[in-house]
Design a protein around this motif. Structure first.
Motif, PDB file in Angstrom:
ATOM      1  N   TRP A 224       0.852  -1.185   0.000  1.00  0.00           N
ATOM      2  CA  TRP A 224       0.000   0.000   0.000  1.00  0.00           C
ATOM      3  C   TRP A 224       0.892   1.240   0.000  1.00  0.00           C
ATOM      4  CZ3 TRP A 224      -0.439  -3.901   3.687  1.00  0.00           C
ATOM      5  CH2 TRP A 224      -1.520  -4.771   3.514  1.00  0.00           C
ATOM      6  N   ILE A 225       0.470   2.232  -0.753  1.00  0.00           N
ATOM      7  CA  ILE A 225       1.173   3.517  -0.777  1.00  0.00           C
ATOM      8  C   ILE A 225       0.178   4.589  -0.360  1.00  0.00           C
ATOM      9  CG2 ILE A 225       2.359   5.231  -2.193  1.00  0.00           C
ATOM     10  CD1 ILE A 225       3.390   3.004  -3.935  1.00  0.00           C
ATOM     11  N   THR A 226       0.472   5.250   0.745  1.00  0.00           N
ATOM     12  CA  THR A 226      -0.396   6.314   1.246  1.00  0.00           C
ATOM     13  C   THR A 226      -0.013   7.629   0.581  1.00  0.00           C
ATOM     14  OG1 THR A 226      -0.566   5.185   3.381  1.00  0.00           O
ATOM     15  CG2 THR A 226      -1.224   7.500   3.299  1.00  0.00           C
ATOM     16  N   GLU A 227      -0.919   8.177  -0.215  1.00  0.00           N
ATOM     17  CA  GLU A 227      -0.650   9.413  -0.947  1.00  0.00           C
ATOM     18  C   GLU A 227      -1.575  10.520  -0.460  1.00  0.00           C
ATOM     19  OE1 GLU A 227       0.931   8.398  -5.294  1.00  0.00           O
ATOM     20  OE2 GLU A 227      -1.059   7.533  -4.935  1.00  0.00           O
ATOM     21  N   THR A 228      -1.006  11.670  -0.165  1.00  0.00           N
ATOM     22  CA  THR A 228      -1.760  12.847   0.255  1.00  0.00           C
ATOM     23  C   THR A 228      -1.476  13.983  -0.720  1.00  0.00           C
ATOM     24  OG1 THR A 228      -1.544  12.195   2.581  1.00  0.00           O
ATOM     25  CG2 THR A 228      -2.171  14.473   2.140  1.00  0.00           C
ATOM     26  N   PHE A 229      -2.541  14.590  -1.239  1.00  0.00           N
ATOM     27  CA  PHE A 229      -2.400  15.688  -2.198  1.00  0.00           C
ATOM     28  C   PHE A 229      -2.911  16.974  -1.548  1.00  0.00           C
ATOM     29  CE2 PHE A 229      -2.775  11.791  -4.604  1.00  0.00           C
ATOM     30  CZ  PHE A 229      -1.768  11.909  -5.541  1.00  0.00           C
ATOM     31  N   ARG A 230      -1.989  17.904  -1.334  1.00  0.00           N
ATOM     32  CA  ARG A 230      -2.360  19.186  -0.733  1.00  0.00           C
ATOM     33  C   ARG A 230      -2.805  20.132  -1.830  1.00  0.00           C
ATOM     34  NH1 ARG A 230      -0.147  19.944   4.331  1.00  0.00           N
ATOM     35  NH2 ARG A 230      -1.483  21.782   4.341  1.00  0.00           N
TER      36      ARG A 230
ATOM     37  N   LEU B 181      16.038  -5.485   3.062  1.00  0.00           N
ATOM     38  CA  LEU B 181      14.764  -5.025   2.497  1.00  0.00           C
ATOM     39  C   LEU B 181      13.929  -6.202   1.996  1.00  0.00           C
ATOM     40  CD1 LEU B 181      13.081  -2.458   1.574  1.00  0.00           C
ATOM     41  CD2 LEU B 181      14.120  -2.838  -0.672  1.00  0.00           C
ATOM     42  N   LEU B 182      14.583  -7.115   1.288  1.00  0.00           N
ATOM     43  CA  LEU B 182      13.876  -8.274   0.752  1.00  0.00           C
ATOM     44  C   LEU B 182      13.401  -9.218   1.852  1.00  0.00           C
ATOM     45  CD1 LEU B 182      16.102  -9.102  -2.350  1.00  0.00           C
ATOM     46  CD2 LEU B 182      13.888  -7.966  -2.331  1.00  0.00           C
ATOM     47  N   CYS B 183      13.997  -9.125   3.018  1.00  0.00           N
ATOM     48  CA  CYS B 183      13.616  -9.998   4.131  1.00  0.00           C
ATOM     49  C   CYS B 183      12.527  -9.399   5.014  1.00  0.00           C
ATOM     50  CB  CYS B 183      14.843 -10.330   4.988  1.00  0.00           C
ATOM     51  SG  CYS B 183      16.010 -11.454   4.197  1.00  0.00           S
ATOM     52  N   GLN B 184      12.074  -8.191   4.694  1.00  0.00           N
ATOM     53  CA  GLN B 184      10.981  -7.587   5.450  1.00  0.00           C
ATOM     54  C   GLN B 184       9.652  -8.040   4.859  1.00  0.00           C
ATOM     55  OE1 GLN B 184      11.928  -5.750   8.254  1.00  0.00           O
ATOM     56  NE2 GLN B 184      13.867  -6.578   7.491  1.00  0.00           N
ATOM     57  N   PHE B 185       8.739  -8.467   5.697  1.00  0.00           N
ATOM     58  CA  PHE B 185       7.465  -8.972   5.209  1.00  0.00           C
ATOM     59  C   PHE B 185       6.598  -7.851   4.633  1.00  0.00           C
ATOM     60  CE2 PHE B 185       9.008 -12.132   8.155  1.00  0.00           C
ATOM     61  CZ  PHE B 185       8.696 -13.319   7.529  1.00  0.00           C
ATOM     62  N   VAL B 186       6.642  -6.677   5.249  1.00  0.00           N
ATOM     63  CA  VAL B 186       5.857  -5.534   4.771  1.00  0.00           C
ATOM     64  C   VAL B 186       6.710  -4.273   4.892  1.00  0.00           C
ATOM     65  CG1 VAL B 186       3.769  -4.147   5.064  1.00  0.00           C
ATOM     66  CG2 VAL B 186       3.700  -6.596   5.550  1.00  0.00           C
ATOM     67  N   ASN B 187       6.665  -3.433   3.855  1.00  0.00           N
ATOM     68  CA  ASN B 187       7.320  -2.130   3.886  1.00  0.00           C
ATOM     69  C   ASN B 187       6.281  -1.048   3.618  1.00  0.00           C
ATOM     70  OD1 ASN B 187      10.246  -2.836   4.211  1.00  0.00           O
ATOM     71  ND2 ASN B 187       9.858  -3.967   2.320  1.00  0.00           N
ATOM     72  N   HIS B 188       6.580   0.161   4.060  1.00  0.00           N
ATOM     73  CA  HIS B 188       5.595   1.238   3.960  1.00  0.00           C
ATOM     74  C   HIS B 188       6.215   2.481   3.319  1.00  0.00           C
ATOM     75  CE1 HIS B 188       2.877  -0.976   6.678  1.00  0.00           C
ATOM     76  NE2 HIS B 188       3.970  -1.272   7.366  1.00  0.00           N
ATOM     77  N   ILE B 189       5.378   3.221   2.607  1.00  0.00           N
ATOM     78  CA  ILE B 189       5.797   4.495   2.039  1.00  0.00           C
ATOM     79  C   ILE B 189       4.638   5.470   2.112  1.00  0.00           C
ATOM     80  CG2 ILE B 189       5.209   3.713  -0.297  1.00  0.00           C
ATOM     81  CD1 ILE B 189       7.395   5.555  -1.366  1.00  0.00           C
ATOM     82  N   GLU B 190       4.939   6.704   2.511  1.00  0.00           N
ATOM     83  CA  GLU B 190       3.948   7.775   2.558  1.00  0.00           C
ATOM     84  C   GLU B 190       4.417   8.904   1.649  1.00  0.00           C
ATOM     85  OE1 GLU B 190       3.615   8.924   6.608  1.00  0.00           O
ATOM     86  OE2 GLU B 190       2.512   7.129   7.227  1.00  0.00           O
ATOM     87  N   VAL B 191       3.501   9.418   0.842  1.00  0.00           N
ATOM     88  CA  VAL B 191       3.835  10.448  -0.133  1.00  0.00           C
ATOM     89  C   VAL B 191       2.942  11.666   0.080  1.00  0.00           C
ATOM     90  CG1 VAL B 191       4.082  11.004  -2.576  1.00  0.00           C
ATOM     91  CG2 VAL B 191       4.428   8.638  -1.787  1.00  0.00           C
ATOM     92  N   THR B 192       3.550  12.830   0.150  1.00  0.00           N
ATOM     93  CA  THR B 192       2.808  14.082   0.240  1.00  0.00           C
ATOM     94  C   THR B 192       3.156  14.945  -0.964  1.00  0.00           C
ATOM     95  OG1 THR B 192       2.861  14.022   2.669  1.00  0.00           O
ATOM     96  CG2 THR B 192       2.324  16.126   1.630  1.00  0.00           C
ATOM     97  N   SER B 193       2.154  15.205  -1.809  1.00  0.00           N
ATOM     98  CA  SER B 193       2.352  16.063  -2.981  1.00  0.00           C
ATOM     99  C   SER B 193       1.794  17.444  -2.670  1.00  0.00           C
ATOM    100  CB  SER B 193       1.646  15.473  -4.205  1.00  0.00           C
ATOM    101  OG  SER B 193       2.227  14.243  -4.583  1.00  0.00           O
ATOM    102  N   LEU B 194       2.657  18.438  -2.695  1.00  0.00           N
ATOM    103  CA  LEU B 194       2.236  19.814  -2.432  1.00  0.00           C
ATOM    104  C   LEU B 194       1.709  20.458  -3.716  1.00  0.00           C
ATOM    105  CD1 LEU B 194       5.155  20.998  -0.115  1.00  0.00           C
ATOM    106  CD2 LEU B 194       3.049  19.812   0.480  1.00  0.00           C
TER     107      LEU B 194
END
Length: 387
Positions: free
Chosen positions: A147-153, A320-333
């Motif tokens: 999942w990629i959490t994206e926020t658009f301001r 990184l490949l050994c992590q079961f889940v990774n997360h990323i959060e994106v904020t677009s101004l």
């Protein structure tokens, strides 16, 4: 900076060269001696943007809890081989797509040995872009970014317009210029945390990047970088070659602002950090006097930080490949339109965008760069080899 470092621990630094030959046998020893740990703490105060704060410790060589070792052991025999095969499959598939689309098509050649396929037209360009965006997202999924959490301001655009109206009286000519600049930005400006940033931006907008010249010669990746329209630079070069690249970047930014079919430029600060800091931007993206789109990336973590700070590339990929889940959060101004003062002063323009990004996600401003990062790495290698 270097003299302070030598005063801090000259003995350990002198041993770095001699430890290179036999360092591989000592490189995996996680435990640090008390004196080495104290010296590392001193270094971390000076080079805070590159300090690793996750479970894996300094350079990914910290002492791991038993539970973490158990999880890595499970991942090594399950996730790791599956992800390696899938990632290589995705890479090869996209390379073949790029190869087919560039058959019988000459690259766009510019000055300073620059060449790219980003200016192809018709179905070829469409296939390269659409499949590139899709497969980049697939690659992120393979790496555990489900999942990629994206926020658009968006609402702040009106606020900025009101502030500019209060601070600056505009005549009719300036109003016309502002209307012309209401189109798309010429460049995307982003903080730099990891090589994973590139995959996200490819999946989001498929822009062109500034890359080391050696990237163009890499198997598989070299052709893909040319399809992206990368601008190649020799990092250590201080000659006219660097000035030529700056000119290419400026022209690309202007072209992207004027022409919707042209690829946008994607520009980072000089090097990657641990994600909590924002380094200074180069002025290349701001010399074009065109609007820019600020984007902020964060990688929340519990065990392993995807930030590529003080850890080696091979070790980073493995964990990184050994992590079961990774997360990323994106904020677009919102698109940032420069004032007349910012147009006349690219350094001011770059600094104002940087401060805006830092305030939006509580990033800490730091003025150190790649040179200091190399000093920090050399010092850590010297200290850890003594432990």
């Amino acid at each position: 900076m270097e003299s302070e470092l030598k005063d801090l621990n000259s003995k350990q630094l002198k041993s770095t060269a001699s430890s290179d030959d036999g360092g591989s046998a000592k490189d995996d020893r996680p435990l640090l001696k008390p004196d080495a740990a104290d010296n590392i703490q001193e270094l971390e105060k000076k080079f805070a943007p590159y300090v690793r704060n996750d479970v894996y410790g300094t350079m990914g060589r910290g002492e791991l809890p038993l539970a973490e070792k158990f999880l890595i052991g499970i991942a090594m025999v399950t996730l790791l081989p599956i992800r390696v095969v899938l990632a290589m499959t995705v890479l090869v598939i996209y390379y073949l797509i790029c190869r087919v689309c560039t058959l019988f098509s000459a690259p766009n050649r510019g000055e300073d040995e620059q060449e790219d396929y980003a200016h192809m037209g018709g179905w070829r360009r469409s296939v390269v872009v659409v499949t590139g965006r899709f497969l980049s997202r697939v690659m992120l999924f393979v790496l555990g970014f489900y999942w990629i959490t994206e926020t658009f301001r968006i609402l702040d655009v009106q606020e900025k317009s009101e502030n500019e109206a209060k601070n600056q009286s505009k005549d009719e000519d300036e109003a016309k210029d502002q209307d012309e600049e209401s189109g798309r930005p010429g460049a995307i400006i982003s903080n730099h945390v990891s090589y994973l940033d590139i995959l996200y931006h490819m999946s989001s907008s498929f822009p062109s990047f500034v890359a080391k010249r050696s990237v163009a010669k890499l198997p598989l990746v070299g052709l893909i970088s040319k399809c992206l329209g990368c601008v190649y630079v020799q990092r250590e070069s201080k000659s006219s070659d660097f000035k030529g690249v700056s000119g290419v970047v400026t022209e690309r930014v202007r072209e992207a602002h004027r022409d919707k079919s042209a690829p946008m430029m994607m520009l980072f600060p000089g090097t990657t950090t641990n994600g909590d800091y924002l380094l200074p931007f180069k002025t290349g993206a701001f010399l074009a006097r065109a609007p820019v789109l600020p984007v902020i990336l964060r990688y929340p973590y519990q065990r392993f930080s995807p930030a590529w700070d003080s850890i080696s590339g091979a070790r980073h990929v493995f964990f990184l490949l050994c992590q079961f889940v990774n997360h990323i959060e994106v904020t677009s101004l919102p698109v940032y339109h420069p004032s007349q003062q910012e147009k006349d002063d690219p350094k001011l323009y770059a600094e104002n965008v940087r401060r805006l990004m830092a305030s939006e996600r509580n990033l800490i401003l730091s003025d150190i760069g790649l040179a200091e990062k190399r000093i920090y790495h050399a010092a850590l290698n010297g200290l850890l080899s003594q432990s």
